[in-house]
Design a protein around this motif. Structure first.
Motif, PDB file in Angstrom:
ATOM      1  N   ARG A   1     -28.290  51.461 -19.584  1.00  0.00           N
ATOM      2  CA  ARG A   1     -29.594  52.130 -19.558  1.00  0.00           C
ATOM      3  C   ARG A   1     -30.219  52.094 -20.940  1.00  0.00           C
ATOM      4  O   ARG A   1     -29.521  52.198 -21.948  1.00  0.00           O
ATOM      5  CB  ARG A   1     -29.460  53.586 -19.091  1.00  0.00           C
ATOM      6  N   LEU A   2     -31.518  51.905 -20.962  1.00  0.00           N
ATOM      7  CA  LEU A   2     -32.282  51.954 -22.200  1.00  0.00           C
ATOM      8  C   LEU A   2     -33.152  53.208 -22.153  1.00  0.00           C
ATOM      9  O   LEU A   2     -33.997  53.352 -21.276  1.00  0.00           O
ATOM     10  CB  LEU A   2     -33.153  50.715 -22.364  1.00  0.00           C
TER      11      LEU A   2
ATOM     12  N   SER B   1     -36.373  56.289 -19.026  1.00  0.00           N
ATOM     13  CA  SER B   1     -35.348  55.253 -19.178  1.00  0.00           C
ATOM     14  C   SER B   1     -35.679  54.074 -18.279  1.00  0.00           C
ATOM     15  O   SER B   1     -36.443  54.197 -17.312  1.00  0.00           O
ATOM     16  CB  SER B   1     -33.958  55.790 -18.820  1.00  0.00           C
TER      17      SER B   1
ATOM     18  N   THR C   1     -33.668  49.906 -17.414  1.00  0.00           N
ATOM     19  CA  THR C   1     -32.401  49.187 -17.457  1.00  0.00           C
ATOM     20  C   THR C   1     -32.447  48.137 -18.551  1.00  0.00           C
ATOM     21  O   THR C   1     -33.507  47.589 -18.855  1.00  0.00           O
ATOM     22  CB  THR C   1     -32.116  48.529 -16.098  1.00  0.00           C
ATOM     23  N   ALA C   2     -31.319  47.869 -19.171  1.00  0.00           N
ATOM     24  CA  ALA C   2     -31.230  46.875 -20.231  1.00  0.00           C
ATOM     25  C   ALA C   2     -30.037  45.975 -19.991  1.00  0.00           C
ATOM     26  O   ALA C   2     -29.107  46.331 -19.269  1.00  0.00           O
ATOM     27  CB  ALA C   2     -31.097  47.561 -21.583  1.00  0.00           C
TER      28      ALA C   2
ATOM     29  N   THR D   1     -29.019  39.734 -27.286  1.00  0.00           N
ATOM     30  CA  THR D   1     -29.062  40.583 -26.103  1.00  0.00           C
ATOM     31  C   THR D   1     -30.461  40.616 -25.519  1.00  0.00           C
ATOM     32  O   THR D   1     -31.416  40.381 -26.211  1.00  0.00           O
ATOM     33  CB  THR D   1     -28.662  42.013 -26.493  1.00  0.00           C
TER      34      THR D   1
ATOM     35  N   CYS E   1     -33.163  42.851 -22.535  1.00  0.00           N
ATOM     36  CA  CYS E   1     -33.377  43.904 -21.550  1.00  0.00           C
ATOM     37  C   CYS E   1     -34.865  44.104 -21.380  1.00  0.00           C
ATOM     38  O   CYS E   1     -35.663  43.333 -21.870  1.00  0.00           O
ATOM     39  CB  CYS E   1     -32.691  45.197 -21.954  1.00  0.00           C
TER      40      CYS E   1
ATOM     41  N   PHE F   1     -30.147  52.012 -26.535  1.00  0.00           N
ATOM     42  CA  PHE F   1     -29.476  51.249 -25.485  1.00  0.00           C
ATOM     43  C   PHE F   1     -28.027  51.699 -25.350  1.00  0.00           C
ATOM     44  O   PHE F   1     -27.286  51.731 -26.330  1.00  0.00           O
ATOM     45  CB  PHE F   1     -29.535  49.757 -25.823  1.00  0.00           C
TER      46      PHE F   1
ATOM     47  N   LEU G   1     -31.501  45.315 -32.269  1.00  0.00           N
ATOM     48  CA  LEU G   1     -30.815  46.603 -32.292  1.00  0.00           C
ATOM     49  C   LEU G   1     -30.027  46.811 -33.582  1.00  0.00           C
ATOM     50  O   LEU G   1     -29.533  45.862 -34.188  1.00  0.00           O
ATOM     51  CB  LEU G   1     -29.844  46.712 -31.114  1.00  0.00           C
TER      52      LEU G   1
END
Length: 351
Positions: free
Chosen positions: A118-119, A130, A132-133, A150, A152, A170, A216
């Motif tokens: 989840r992001l 939120s 999804t990632a 990565t 998302c 994330f 990130l």
């Protein structure tokens, strides 16, 4: 799926995403905030910095407590009960190949349980949401000197307005309010010029421009996200009509609708032959009952249910309410040239 504002979506109604985000997640880039924009010079990308200092990263990590994560996406979190945890038991048997699935908790393990999560983010009005990632992408082929990255999706900003989400975080492998693999704040994000110039998020989604990218930071214990998510393949070409695909996400429609099916506590899986949207050719859909919160989840082609690995060819963006087609269809933005540009921008940043 998420919308641009909290007030546009009535409880239980499915709607379009607001900016799919390809998150490239290695170590945070060692550049001052102003330098991020310079790296996108002439590319038509719009760049925005997130958590660039150690105190800010620590604040965001502490902000996302178990109950705050469980309630992210509730229209009125002050009076919304904290949802119960989902303890659906694991099934070690691999799902038979090409088995249609309109939506169920994924219980079969594999790499996908590490790479999807989840992001979380906070809207400009101070409420949390939120989507999804997905993490750990490697292009075909991947030059040896570049690390796996990565991807998302998230509503990072409002179209045609300078309103970016904040507190982006994330959590790969999210489950029942826990951070089994740690949490990763966003250092920098970028949107495409097509997303920036769209009048609405619906327009951006229908045009296949529902994409952005981010890099990130390391987790609180110093790990890169790719070190914990592993690596999945990514391709910048759409799946063929009728090709069997798999979608994963964290829908949370029951937070705001007692009749809803999902609370965002576990990862949900859908699978079936892909169909092109009659209203938006860049979108590819499959039968699936996921809704709000599933935005940004990966759509896999050539997915191996024994290992949980495949090739990401799209990111969830909307349903048939916007894109047309049969009821109960979940559509993904097929990754193409725009997504490749975003991906390459982040992949070639100095780190």
């Amino acid at each position: 799926m998420s919308t641009n504002t909290r007030t546009r979506t009535a409880p239980g109604r499915r709607a379009a995403a607001a900016g799919a985000l390809l998150i490239t997640a290695a170590t945070a880039v060692a550049l001052p905030p102003a330098a991020f924009a310079a790296t996108a010079g002439g590319s038509g990308l719009s760049v925005h910095t997130g958590a660039t200092t150690a105190p800010e990263r620590a604040r965001i990590d502490a902000y996302w407590t178990p109950d705050r994560m469980r309630l992210a996406g509730a229209l009125i979190p002050e009076i919304t009960p904290v949802p119960e945890d989902d303890h659906t038991p694991a099934d070690p048997r691999p799902l038979p190949a090409d088995t249609p699935d309109p939506g169920a908790v994924w219980t079969h393990g594999g790499a996908v349980e590490r790479s999807v999560g989840r992001l979380f983010f906070t809207f400009s009005d101070g409420y949390d949401g939120s989507c999804t990632a997905h993490g750990g992408h490697r292009p075909e082929p991947l030059h040896r000197r570049h690390r796996p990255r990565t991807a998302c999706a998230v509503p990072v900003r409002r179209a045609a307005a300078d309103t970016w989400r904040h507190n982006l975080y994330f959590v790969p492998g999210y489950r029942n309010g826990s951070k089994p693999l740690g949490g990763f704040s966003v250092a920098v994000m970028a949107t495409s010029s097509a997303w920036d110039t769209a009048a609405t998020s619906d327009e951006a989604a229908l045009g296949g421009h529902d994409a952005a990218t981010a890099v990130l930071n390391r987790s609180a214990d110093g790990r890169r996200v790719a070190d914990v998510t592993g690596s999945q393949r990514i391709a910048f070409s759409p799946p063929r009509e009728g090709e069997f695909t798999h979608a994963f996400g964290y829908p949370k429609d029951r937070l705001n609708n007692p009749e809803g099916k999902y609370t965002g506590s576990r990862m949900i899986h859908c699978a079936g032959p892909v169909r092109t949207s009659p209203a938006a050719p860049p979108l590819r859909g499959t039968t699936c009952d996921m809704s709000h919160g599933a935005s940004g989840g990966p759509q896999f082609a050539a997915f191996d249910t024994r290992t949980g690995t495949g090739t990401v060819v799209g990111v969830t963006t909307t349903t048939e309410e916007l894109a047309g087609g049969l009821p109960g269809t979940l559509y993904a933005t097929a990754l193409g040239d725009a997504a490749r540009q975003l991906y390459d921008w982040a992949r070639y940043l100095p780190s």
